[in-house]
Every structure is written in C-alpha cells, then in structure tokens.
Design a protein around this motif. Structure first.
Motif, PDB file in Angstrom:
ATOM      1  N   GLU A  67       0.830  -1.206   0.000  1.00 12.47           N
ATOM      2  CA  GLU A  67       0.000   0.000   0.000  1.00 12.47           C
ATOM      3  C   GLU A  67       0.865   1.256   0.000  1.00 12.47           C
ATOM      4  O   GLU A  67       0.543   2.243  -0.669  1.00 12.47           O
ATOM      5  CB  GLU A  67      -0.921  -0.006   1.231  1.00 12.47           C
TER       6      GLU A  67
ATOM      7  N   LYS B 291       3.853   1.584  -1.317  1.00  7.78           N
ATOM      8  CA  LYS B 291       4.392   1.734  -2.674  1.00  7.78           C
ATOM      9  C   LYS B 291       3.315   2.200  -3.653  1.00  7.78           C
ATOM     10  O   LYS B 291       3.597   2.974  -4.573  1.00  7.78           O
ATOM     11  CB  LYS B 291       4.985   0.405  -3.146  1.00  7.78           C
ATOM     12  N   ARG B 292       2.078   1.740  -3.440  1.00 15.40           N
ATOM     13  CA  ARG B 292       0.980   2.148  -4.335  1.00 15.40           C
ATOM     14  C   ARG B 292       0.659   3.631  -4.179  1.00 15.40           C
ATOM     15  O   ARG B 292       0.380   4.322  -5.167  1.00 15.40           O
ATOM     16  CB  ARG B 292      -0.269   1.315  -4.025  1.00 15.40           C
ATOM     17  N   ARG B 293       0.731   4.121  -2.946  1.00 15.23           N
ATOM     18  CA  ARG B 293       0.372   5.516  -2.691  1.00 15.23           C
ATOM     19  C   ARG B 293       1.520   6.494  -2.914  1.00 15.23           C
ATOM     20  O   ARG B 293       1.293   7.696  -3.091  1.00 15.23           O
ATOM     21  CB  ARG B 293      -0.159   5.646  -1.250  1.00 15.23           C
TER      22      ARG B 293
END
Length: 343
Positions: free
Chosen positions: A141, A143-145
């Motif tokens: 999460e 890394k995604r954000r």
C-alpha cells in the motif's frame, strides 16, 4: 461499524463521559480532543463517531491534521516522539501487532527505507489503519500511494486517520464500561469477545459497501448536510464561490452533448473559508433527494489568468444511496484539477 457495535453492546455501556486526554488517545490533534470533550458525554458509540467525523473533517484545520499525523509512530516503530498519550502509544503497538508478527529482517529494512522515502516526499508519516494488516500488505500500500501528488496523499492520510479514530473510540467505550453489580455483567472478557465479533463483521474499515450495510441496521441522525465540498490548491483555497444545483429538466437526466439550459435548479451557494471548506450548500436533512447534481466552482475569480474559468462536477445520487453522505472535493492547480468521492 458503530451501528453494529451499538447492536451488540448494552445501552448502559454507551452513557459514558470522557475527558480531553481520553480523546487525545484516539487522535493526536489537541483541537479535536478539546472539541470532543466539550460535547461529551455521548448517548452511543455511533453518536460519538458521527461527532468525531464532523469535527475531524469540518472543524479541525490543516495544522490539526498534521499534529494528529505526527502523533503516530512510523510503521515498524514502537513510539512517536510527538505522541502525548501513553494509551495511544499502547494502542499503536497493538494495531501494528500483525505487521510486526509477520515481519522479517529484510521486510523491516525495506519498510524503514520506504518510510524515509515517503517522509522526504510528503513531509509527514505514512499513515494507514494497520490493524490486522501484514507487513507485506502495508508495504504494498505504501508503494501504491507513493506516486500520489502531495495534495491527494494528504487527503488519503486524513481518511486513514478517521478509520483509526473510529477504531479507538470503540476501544475507549469498551475499556471504560463499568459492569453493574447484578447479573448478566459485561466483563473485560465479554467486551473482548464483542470487539472480536465486530472485527469479524467488518473491523474498523469504512468502505462504501460497509457504510451501506450499517445504514440498513439503523438510520443515522445527520450532523451535517448530505452534500459537502472543499477546495485545495496545494494549500486550502479560501474565498472561492461555490454553487450546488440539481437537475429538474424535462428529461430524467442531462444528456451528453445536449444543451441543459434551464434544467438546473439552484440548491445552495457558499464561499470557501480559510481552510478551503464551503459553508452549507443544503439543509441538514435525513436523506438526499435522488437525482443528478452539479457543483460549480468559480475558479476564474479565485485565480485570474488560470486555464479554467470555472469548474463543474456532475454526480448522481441513486435511490439506494439517499441515506449516504457525499463529499465532493476539488483539488486544483493552475493547469489541472481532479475530484473524487471523499468522506
């Protein structure tokens, strides 16, 4: 979530008064804690959560949000130097227990590196409601954000903080319950079982589907209008005129590419305050009338010479959604804008 817990706990558990320090354990913003303490006691957990959402999103300013973020330790660390509450520190440790239990030396190292990277880009700690999440989930999460624009990530962090507030309010109510001296008492073990059952039902997560499910159990009492907005332009955009309209044309909805002159009916207007939040665009009512709505922002007056003379956002409230809340923010820069459905 609050509605589910309310069904499971006896009414006497709900009639509790709390002090500022109790609410500071739920949220590190001193302004939030003071405002919650002023209107305590609450008749139920749901009433407390409704009040908390209103205070957090509508009354706590940007500095208050940053103060709350700073009270959280980085994921993988035990304590924040800015945390003013020992209870909060204990709760943080418990909320990260799954992450720590699933961590390895290499994953903790990677998490520390990404935490540092996130801090350098955004200037505040990576915030996520970590309860029940593994280290790998949290890393994914993060890394995604990470590619998000700072203004978008700031809003997401505020939503994650609200999830944490809800979870901790439930802990606060449970831990302060005083058993009666007669039979059928709720012991600490019983309270723990209730928490476990709530966690299984849906935990602290507040997704749209969960919100809809909880509303089928109990119709909430609104603390704010069903439609709200705010405007951020890197910092809050103050002094921008805002209009809310509803479609009342001859056709059920405006058609793409066709003139909609005369079909829109004004529902309310306002001007954003110093925090970029608009005043009331509608009355506080139990449900919103289903239909097509349009919020228009006078961006040209706010920022003369910008690319957009004004911005209009259309959205639909369906019959099945009329009890829900619709927060439609505008994230603005001189040459771009974006929106989403917020909390």
């Amino acid at each position: 979530m609050g509605a589910i817990l309310r069904l499971l706990l006896p009414p006497r558990m709900m009639e509790l008064a709390f002090e500022e320090k109790d609410f500071l354990a739920c949220c590190g913003s001193t302004d939030f804690a003071k405002q919650m303490a002023l209107i305590s006691p609450f008749s139920s957990i749901e009433a407390a959560i409704d009040a908390a959402r209103d205070i957090w999103f509508n009354k706590v300013d940007v500095n208050g949000w940053l103060e709350a973020f700073a009270a959280h330790p980085k994921i993988g660390e035990s304590k924040s130097a800015n945390n003013k509450s020992e209870t909060s520190a204990q709760w943080s440790k418990g909320e990260q227990s799954t992450a720590l239990a699933t961590a390895t030396g290499s994953s903790l190292q990677e998490l520390a590196e990404w935490n540092a990277r996130y801090w350098k880009k955004f200037g505040f700690v990576f915030l996520i409601c970590a309860s029940g999440r593994s280290t790998s989930e949290i890393l994914a999460e993060l890394k995604r954000r990470y590619p998000n624009r700072p203004i978008v990530e700031f809003e997401i962090a505020a939503q994650e903080q609200m999830k944490i507030i809800e979870l901790r309010l439930e802990k606060l109510f449970s831990s302060n319950e005083k058993p009666a001296s007669t039979g059928n008492q709720y012991s600490a073990i019983a309270v723990k079982k209730v928490e476990d059952r709530v966690s299984v039902i849906g935990g602290h997560l507040t997704s749209a589907s969960e919100g809809s499910a909880s509303k089928t159990l109990q119709i909430p009492t609104r603390t704010r209008p069903p439609i709200t907005t705010h405007v951020l332009d890197v910092c809050p955009a103050a002094g921008m005129d805002v209009l809310l309209e509803m479609w009342k044309g001859s056709q059920p909805r405006p058609m793409f590419g066709e003139s909609d002159k005369g079909g829109w009916v004004l529902q309310g207007c306002s001007t954003t305050d110093k925090d970029g939040r608009s005043g009331q665009l509608t009355n506080i009512v139990e449900f919103a009338n289903p239909g097509m709505y349009k919020i228009s922002f006078n961006t040209g007056k706010y920022s003369p010479g910008g690319f957009f003379p004004y911005v209009s956002i259309l959205f639909e409230i369906k019959e099945t959604q009329k009890l829900e809340h619709f927060h439609v923010p505008l994230l603005l820069s001189p040459f771009s804008f974006m929106t989403y459905r917020g909390s």
